[in-house]
Write an enzyme that holds these catalytic residues in place. Structure first.
Site, PDB file in Angstrom:
ATOM      1  N   ASP A 170      -4.854  -4.450 -17.206  1.00 40.97           N
ATOM      2  CA  ASP A 170      -5.083  -3.875 -15.895  1.00 40.97           C
ATOM      3  C   ASP A 170      -4.331  -2.536 -15.861  1.00 40.97           C
ATOM      4  O   ASP A 170      -3.518  -2.265 -16.749  1.00 40.97           O
ATOM      5  CB  ASP A 170      -4.518  -4.869 -14.864  1.00 40.97           C
ATOM      6  CG  ASP A 170      -4.465  -4.292 -13.478  1.00 40.97           C
ATOM      7  OD1 ASP A 170      -5.514  -3.845 -12.993  1.00 40.97           O
ATOM      8  OD2 ASP A 170      -3.374  -4.277 -12.874  1.00 40.97           O
ATOM      9  N   ASP A 214      -3.303  -0.295 -12.450  1.00 42.37           N
ATOM     10  CA  ASP A 214      -2.362  -0.100 -11.341  1.00 42.37           C
ATOM     11  C   ASP A 214      -1.384  -1.260 -11.232  1.00 42.37           C
ATOM     12  O   ASP A 214      -1.782  -2.423 -11.162  1.00 42.37           O
ATOM     13  CB  ASP A 214      -3.127   0.032 -10.018  1.00 42.37           C
ATOM     14  CG  ASP A 214      -3.899   1.335  -9.940  1.00 42.37           C
ATOM     15  OD1 ASP A 214      -3.273   2.390 -10.092  1.00 42.37           O
ATOM     16  OD2 ASP A 214      -5.124   1.292  -9.729  1.00 42.37           O
TER      17      ASP A 214
HETATM   18  O1  C5P Z   1      -5.964  -1.087 -11.778  1.00 41.47           O
HETATM   19  P1  C5P Z   1      -6.078  -2.163 -10.731  1.00 41.47           P
HETATM   20  O2  C5P Z   1      -7.242  -3.075 -10.982  1.00 41.47           O
HETATM   21  O3  C5P Z   1      -4.792  -2.872 -10.503  1.00 41.47           O
HETATM   22  O4  C5P Z   1      -6.375  -1.336  -9.376  1.00 41.47           O
HETATM   23  C1  C5P Z   1      -6.552  -1.926  -8.152  1.00 41.47           C
HETATM   24  C2  C5P Z   1      -5.345  -1.854  -7.246  1.00 41.47           C
HETATM   25  O5  C5P Z   1      -5.435  -0.715  -6.401  1.00 41.47           O
HETATM   26  C3  C5P Z   1      -5.339  -3.048  -6.329  1.00 41.47           C
HETATM   27  O6  C5P Z   1      -4.403  -3.998  -6.747  1.00 41.47           O
HETATM   28  C4  C5P Z   1      -5.027  -2.489  -4.939  1.00 41.47           C
HETATM   29  O7  C5P Z   1      -3.793  -2.949  -4.407  1.00 41.47           O
HETATM   30  C5  C5P Z   1      -4.983  -0.997  -5.097  1.00 41.47           C
HETATM   31  N1  C5P Z   1      -5.856  -0.324  -4.138  1.00 41.47           N
HETATM   32  C6  C5P Z   1      -5.362   0.719  -3.410  1.00 41.47           C
HETATM   33  N2  C5P Z   1      -6.165   1.371  -2.510  1.00 41.47           N
HETATM   34  C7  C5P Z   1      -7.451   1.003  -2.356  1.00 41.47           C
HETATM   35  C8  C5P Z   1      -7.971  -0.037  -3.125  1.00 41.47           C
HETATM   36  C9  C5P Z   1      -7.128  -0.689  -4.010  1.00 41.47           C
HETATM   37  O8  C5P Z   1      -4.179   1.063  -3.541  1.00 41.47           O
HETATM   38  N3  C5P Z   1      -8.191   1.648  -1.502  1.00 41.47           N
HETATM   39 MG    MG Z   2      -3.165  -4.047 -10.787  1.00 38.77          MG
END
Ligand code: C5P
Ligand code: MG
Length: 297
Positions: A49, A51
């Site tokens: 993954d 983030d």
């Molecule tokens: O790379 P990863 O799959 O972890 O990216 C998704 C993350 O981004 C989620 O865990 C979520 O908390 C975050 N997110 C965010 N803002 C958004 C959508 C998702 O910070 N609008």
């Molecule tokens: Mg993540």
């Protein structure tokens, strides 16, 4: 015989004995690592993954931005949009990590969150040529030890699949600026679609959010040629949804899952220990994955 192997891995990977490392079944972890080591780098793939897994959760007490939050920059979006995106984060992030709700229950809410944010971003007519500067001026930060991690996988010719529900264009820029966008890195993520003048007009393909990675794994990852013939998987994530990232690996032999428990530690510890093979509690480094990789490859 097994007891000897266990001591062997323990001696070789002392990082696994740290008190921030939790394991449901230590001997199974050691058997898996040992089997992966015997098979060697040529049989291994790493699926991670992005983030809060490859990037840090916090630094000096401040949250590190996700790829979506990096876009919250005055060059790219106006104040009103920035406010709305933050409100959505405050509404939906607690739901995303809520230990009391099932993934099934969260799924439609995650679709709502991502869809609303992507629509807001599209309305802002974000310019492709400003993304690099926004990343440069952000406080994005990869975990300590990231360079050893990326460089070793490249040296050993082990493919690294980064599977992210974040924004692919931003993700690429983060790893490029950190000089680790090596040729063995493959990315599945939400990519922006720009018009001929370089203005954001949509997002490409099927939306990826935290709880539909299984679908992406089956439709995209399973088709990646470079991953074929590599039945051993080291999987890294910070969300329970990340556990499905290896669902596209056919004929897998050994899968070791490592979960970073960054937030809501007390509420989620039990669930994480039940779900991941290795749980790293409040660990902002790549120390444990690096130690395992060093042993395997
Ligand atoms: O790379 P990863 O799959 O972890 O990216 C998704 C993350 O981004 C989620 O865990 C979520 O908390 C975050 N997110 C965010 N803002 C958004 C959508 C998702 O910070 N609008
Ligand atoms: Mg993540």
């Amino acid at each position: 015989v097994l007891a000897i192997w266990h001591q062997l891995t323990k001696a070789e990977i002392p990082e696994l004995a740290k008190c921030s490392v939790l394991m449901r079944d230590r001997s199974r972890v050691e058997d898996t690592i040992y089997a992966m080591q015997r098979a060697g780098a040529g049989r291994l793939q790493v699926i991670s993954d992005f983030d809060m897994t490859l990037t840090r959760f916090a630094h000096n007490g401040k949250r590190v931005p996700t790829t979506h939050n990096i876009l919250d920059h005055r060059l790219l979006i106006d104040e009103d949009c920035s406010k709305k995106i933050r409100e959505l984060l405050n509404t939906y992030y607690p739901i995303e990590i809520d230990a009391g709700r099932t993934a099934e229950d969260k799924l439609p809410l995650m679709v709502e969150w991502w869809t609303q944010v992507h629509e807001l971003l599209i309305q802002q007519r974000i310019r492709k040529d400003l993304l690099a500067q926004a990343v440069k001026e952000s406080s994005a930060m990869l975990r300590e030890g990231y360079k050893v991690f990326f460089d070793r996988l490249t040296e050993q010719q082990v493919p690294l699949l980064i599977f992210s529900a974040g924004v692919g264009d931003v993700l690429e820029e983060v790893i490029r600026q950190n000089n680790v966008f090596h040729p063995n890195v493959h990315i599945i993520s939400n990519y922006m679609d720009f018009d001929q003048t370089g203005v954001l007009r949509a997002f490409q393909g099927q939306l990826i959010h935290t709880f539909n990675k299984r679908e992406g794994a089956l439709s995209h990852a399973s088709g990646l040629r470079v991953l074929q013939g590599r039945p051993n998987v080291l999987l890294l994530g910070d969300s329970l949804g990340d556990l499905t990232m290896a669902d596209g690996v056919s004929e897998h032999q050994n899968i070791l899952t490592i979960g970073f428990l960054n937030d809501q530690m007390d509420e989620r510890k039990e669930l994480y220990v039940k779900s991941f093979d290795v749980v790293l509690v409040k660990d902002e480094t790549m120390e444990v994955p690096n130690a395992i990789l060093k042993y395997i490859t």
